[in-house]
Write a protein that holds these residues in place. Sequence first.
Motif, mmCIF file in Angstrom:
data_model
loop_
_atom_site.group_PDB
_atom_site.id
_atom_site.type_symbol
_atom_site.label_atom_id
_atom_site.label_comp_id
_atom_site.label_asym_id
_atom_site.label_seq_id
_atom_site.Cartn_x
_atom_site.Cartn_y
_atom_site.Cartn_z
ATOM 1 N N LEU A 258 0.848 -1.203 0.000
ATOM 2 C CA LEU A 258 0.000 0.000 0.000
ATOM 3 C C LEU A 258 0.882 1.253 0.000
ATOM 4 O O LEU A 258 1.616 1.490 0.964
ATOM 5 C CB LEU A 258 -0.919 -0.007 1.232
ATOM 6 N N PRO A 259 0.834 2.039 -1.080
ATOM 7 C CA PRO A 259 1.731 3.194 -1.190
ATOM 8 C C PRO A 259 1.244 4.399 -0.373
ATOM 9 O O PRO A 259 0.108 4.406 0.112
ATOM 10 C CB PRO A 259 1.659 3.527 -2.681
ATOM 11 N N ALA A 260 2.122 5.397 -0.255
ATOM 12 C CA ALA A 260 1.705 6.667 0.350
ATOM 13 C C ALA A 260 1.082 7.518 -0.753
ATOM 14 O O ALA A 260 1.571 7.538 -1.884
ATOM 15 C CB ALA A 260 2.908 7.369 0.950
ATOM 16 N N VAL A 261 -0.032 8.181 -0.453
ATOM 17 C CA VAL A 261 -0.700 9.007 -1.472
ATOM 18 C C VAL A 261 -1.051 10.374 -0.905
ATOM 19 O O VAL A 261 -1.214 10.538 0.305
ATOM 20 C CB VAL A 261 -1.995 8.360 -2.019
ATOM 21 N N ARG A 262 -1.210 11.328 -1.833
ATOM 22 C CA ARG A 262 -1.458 12.706 -1.401
ATOM 23 C C ARG A 262 -2.960 12.967 -1.285
ATOM 24 O O ARG A 262 -3.562 13.592 -2.148
ATOM 25 C CB ARG A 262 -0.780 13.668 -2.379
ATOM 26 N N ILE A 263 -3.532 12.467 -0.208
ATOM 27 C CA ILE A 263 -4.958 12.683 0.064
ATOM 28 C C ILE A 263 -5.115 12.632 1.577
ATOM 29 O O ILE A 263 -4.329 11.960 2.259
ATOM 30 C CB ILE A 263 -5.823 11.584 -0.634
ATOM 31 N N ARG A 264 -6.113 13.359 2.107
ATOM 32 C CA ARG A 264 -6.321 13.300 3.559
ATOM 33 C C ARG A 264 -6.862 11.925 3.931
ATOM 34 O O ARG A 264 -7.717 11.383 3.202
ATOM 35 C CB ARG A 264 -7.274 14.418 3.995
ATOM 36 N N GLU A 265 -6.356 11.394 5.063
ATOM 37 C CA GLU A 265 -6.702 10.022 5.460
ATOM 38 C C GLU A 265 -8.204 9.781 5.475
ATOM 39 O O GLU A 265 -8.702 8.771 4.995
ATOM 40 C CB GLU A 265 -6.154 9.745 6.863
ATOM 41 N N ILE A 266 -8.937 10.746 6.031
ATOM 42 C CA ILE A 266 -10.380 10.576 6.186
ATOM 43 C C ILE A 266 -11.072 10.357 4.826
ATOM 44 O O ILE A 266 -12.016 9.581 4.698
ATOM 45 C CB ILE A 266 -10.992 11.771 6.956
ATOM 46 N N HIS A 267 -10.536 11.033 3.796
ATOM 47 C CA HIS A 267 -11.162 10.909 2.473
ATOM 48 C C HIS A 267 -10.820 9.575 1.813
ATOM 49 O O HIS A 267 -11.655 8.966 1.145
ATOM 50 C CB HIS A 267 -10.760 12.086 1.587
ATOM 51 N N LEU A 268 -9.576 9.119 2.033
ATOM 52 C CA LEU A 268 -9.205 7.821 1.456
ATOM 53 C C LEU A 268 -10.017 6.718 2.146
ATOM 54 O O LEU A 268 -10.511 5.789 1.497
ATOM 55 C CB LEU A 268 -7.699 7.582 1.627
ATOM 56 N N GLN A 269 -10.189 6.854 3.453
ATOM 57 C CA GLN A 269 -10.975 5.848 4.194
ATOM 58 C C GLN A 269 -12.414 5.807 3.669
ATOM 59 O O GLN A 269 -13.004 4.754 3.479
ATOM 60 C CB GLN A 269 -10.961 6.162 5.690
ATOM 61 N N GLN A 270 -12.951 7.015 3.408
ATOM 62 C CA GLN A 270 -14.333 7.096 2.898
ATOM 63 C C GLN A 270 -14.443 6.404 1.531
ATOM 64 O O GLN A 270 -15.417 5.702 1.259
ATOM 65 C CB GLN A 270 -14.716 8.563 2.782
ATOM 66 N N LEU A 271 -13.418 6.617 0.681
ATOM 67 C CA LEU A 271 -13.428 5.976 -0.643
ATOM 68 C C LEU A 271 -13.423 4.460 -0.491
ATOM 69 O O LEU A 271 -14.258 3.763 -1.081
ATOM 70 C CB LEU A 271 -12.189 6.400 -1.445
#
Length: 372
Positions: A258-271
């Motif tokens: 799982l790579p590091a990505v430029r998005i806020r954690e809460i939004h990636l979790q929601q996706l």
Amino acid sequence: MYRQSDFEIRVLILAPTGRDAALLSKTLALTDIPTEICTSSSNLLDSLSCGAAAVLVAEEAVSPTDVNQIGAWLMSQPPWSDIPFIVLTSTGRSSHATSLKALELQGLGNVTFLERPVRPETIEAAVHTALRARRRQYEIRLRQETLTLAYADLEQFAYAASHDLQEPIRNMAIYSDLLIREYHGQLDEKGLTFLRYVQDGAERMEKLVADLLAYTKAATIADEIPEPVGSGKPLQGALLNLADAIRQNEVEVTYGPLPAVRIREIHLQQLFQNLISNAIKYRSARKLKISITAAQDDGQWLWGVHDNGIGIKPEYHKRVFGLFKRLHGSDEYSGTGIGLAICQRIVERYRGRIWVDSKPEQGSSFFFTLPA
Ligand code: ADP
């Protein structure tokens, strides 16, 4: 709202000799068209920045560098703007140099060439056509602004309504639950059935307003792209929230590095949560397998959430991302039709794309891109 300024109805004139410019200005003055004479191309750029309806320019008054600079300025203009240029071409026979210049000038977009010697009436007619085109553009700007304001109002309304509805709906759910539990013996079967309808309705509304709130909140995600964050924690967060459903349905979930990505954690979790919960909801009779993949693609991360569920017919691949768009009735599958619209909003706020590749009865792969 934007008001058309006096600057925006004038015609800017750039001609090499003062005499030419004065003559053009005089021609237009007779028709009440306001003009401003520019003495150089940088002067023209300054004036353009204050607003103009059209530009009348003699071909020999601009060098290739000037054309480039004007072109760069035009690129910075909003999409509704396409300022008309009327170019008076050089007199004499056309040469390689003049046709090259014509080509460069053509690149400015909305360009009309008038070959000299040109009659005053021809200039007048060309300017009138240009002004008419520019007026249409101003109308489009006005309509766009009105729409943007109306859209912002609607967003605000949806936000306020979904926010304020949460509490009364919560109360309905709590008190109908209490009634069923504590007054169970005092109600006949019919009364209990009615109460269960109320409970069901409250639950559905609760989900709907929560989703609507998440949807309107996604519109306010800040523009700047954050520093990279690890994607392990958001994925684990989503899986934890869905742990019951995963266990009950014996879902096999797999994922690679799982790579590091430029998005806020809460939004990636929601996706992850929306896509994985859909994969569970729209499962088939087969044992459900969900895999999550990430691959580098053209300077971005391409994510995939794949399932072997019921799949989606090709004609619905775009439609499923629309707000309230559902392919099934709520008696078949419960839902609000907002989950994928939220995903699309989040991904687009991070300048990514989301789409689905799916075959009915075989499964679906939801892909989205995020900045690396
Ligand atoms: P909801 O699930 O609340 O209806 P969504 O916006 O999450 O709303 O999804 C829209 C529609 O897309 C769903 O109603 C369903 O028909 C379809 N869909 C979404 N995910 C999947 C999936 N993994 N497999 C099959 N169909 C799906």
